[in-house]
Enzyme design. Structure first.
Site: not given
Length: 330
Positions: A85, A88
């Site tokens: 991700c 993230c």
């Protein structure tokens, strides 16, 4: 998604992890013990900790001990993330810095959703990054996706206020002179040739200076065109630049009204990706390639390739989307 206002009505059901009544009972007991120690001038039960101990990984097996029980002393912020991700990787360092700045009034527990799918399901996580908090055994949703630093600061400040005023949490003592066991070993690792520029890019991202981050990553790529970290960072910074001034509701309304409009679908796909909805972003653009032609089709295809860079070539969702794109094109 904007950070949500803190409210005790936003409680997540943690019964599958541990009976809520048991968690609250433990929270009350530990909170009372901490309060007695505070009155006596002592440190919290956990003792003084180095700043690095304020951020830690947690899994399903240790959730009760490392989150539920600890939440009786200090609010525990939960960062649901995954290695693949890219948003993230933008949000997590910012959360870590802000929690350390809180100096013991917050701690951050990082949860890898790929390794802890049960926790992800129990919290109803639909996309990552997703951030919750646990206070005295009760979980509160904070926000999902990458949001501006100032809004995160405001949300965390409100979390601390709720914890202190409604639950009487006193936090944990931090010893700024303490050093984590592996800190000395980490300091011995030699810096790479582009570490300073890469660090400058991260600092610029944290400060909201997207143009500065783009320049720093570009400077790395001038000397090292294959630098994976710089390529991913540049793609991410450019994505955040594109969505920074968007009106999400207007963008999504335009995409819904004009499913064949490349510009509308490209903008919505950017929002999808920033919100952690990777497959939705890829699927939207593959579908748009299917119904367009010529320069319009090529513009959509190129944006899809750019979004692949944000996620990384090794991600299985990128491989699946590449296959879907090839089927549409050929």
């Amino acid at each position: 998604m904007q950070p949500r206002n803190m409210s005790m009505s936003g409680v997540v059901d943690l019964a599958a992890v541990k009976a809520a009544g048991e968690a609250k009972a433990k929270a009350e007991q530990a909170r009372a013990a901490s309060a007695r120690q505070a009155e006596q001038g002592g440190a919290p039960a956990a003792g003084a900790v180095p700043p690095s101990a304020l951020v830690f990984d947690v899994d399903e097996a240790g959730f009760e001990r490392d989150v539920l029980q600890l939440s009786a002393e200090v609010p525990v912020v939960l960062d649901f993330w995954a290695e693949w991700c890219e948003p993230c990787k933008q949000l997590s360092p910012l959360l870590e810095r802000l929690v350390v700045e809180a100096n013991g009034r917050l701690v951050l527990a990082k949860i890898d959703v790929d390794a802890n799918k049960t926790l992800m399901q129990q919290f109803g996580i639909q996309g990552i990054p997703a951030v919750f908090a646990v206070v005295a055994g009760q979980a509160l949703p904070l926000f999902q996706g990458v949001v501006p630093e100032q809004q995160i600061r405001s949300t965390l400040a409100e979390l601390v206020q709720v914890a202190e005023e409604r639950f009487g949490l006193i936090g944990i003592e931090v010893d700024p002179n303490a050093e984590a066991p592996d800190a000395a070993a980490a300091a011995e690792i030699p810096a790479g040739p582009h570490d300073a520029l890469l660090e400058a890019a991260v600092v610029a991202l944290d400060a909201g200076d997207l143009a500065g981050a783009v320049r720093a990553y570009q400077n790395v790529l001038v000397d090292d065109p294959a630098n994976t970290e710089a390529k991913l960072g540049l793609a991410q910074a450019e994505l955040l630049t594109r969505v920074r001034d968007m009106d999400p509701q207007a963008v999504r309304a335009a995409a819904a009204e004009s499913p064949r409009d490349p510009a509308a679908q490209i903008a919505a796909a950017d929002l999808d990706l920033v919100g952690g909805h990777v497959e939705d972003a890829f699927g939207r653009l593959v579908d748009t390639v299917r119904v367009t032609a010529g320069d319009e089709r090529n513009a959509v295809r190129l944006r899809l390739l750019e979004l692949f860079e944000v996620i990384g070539a090794d991600d299985p969702r990128v491989a699946a989307a590449r296959t879907a794109l090839a089927r549409v094109l050929f």
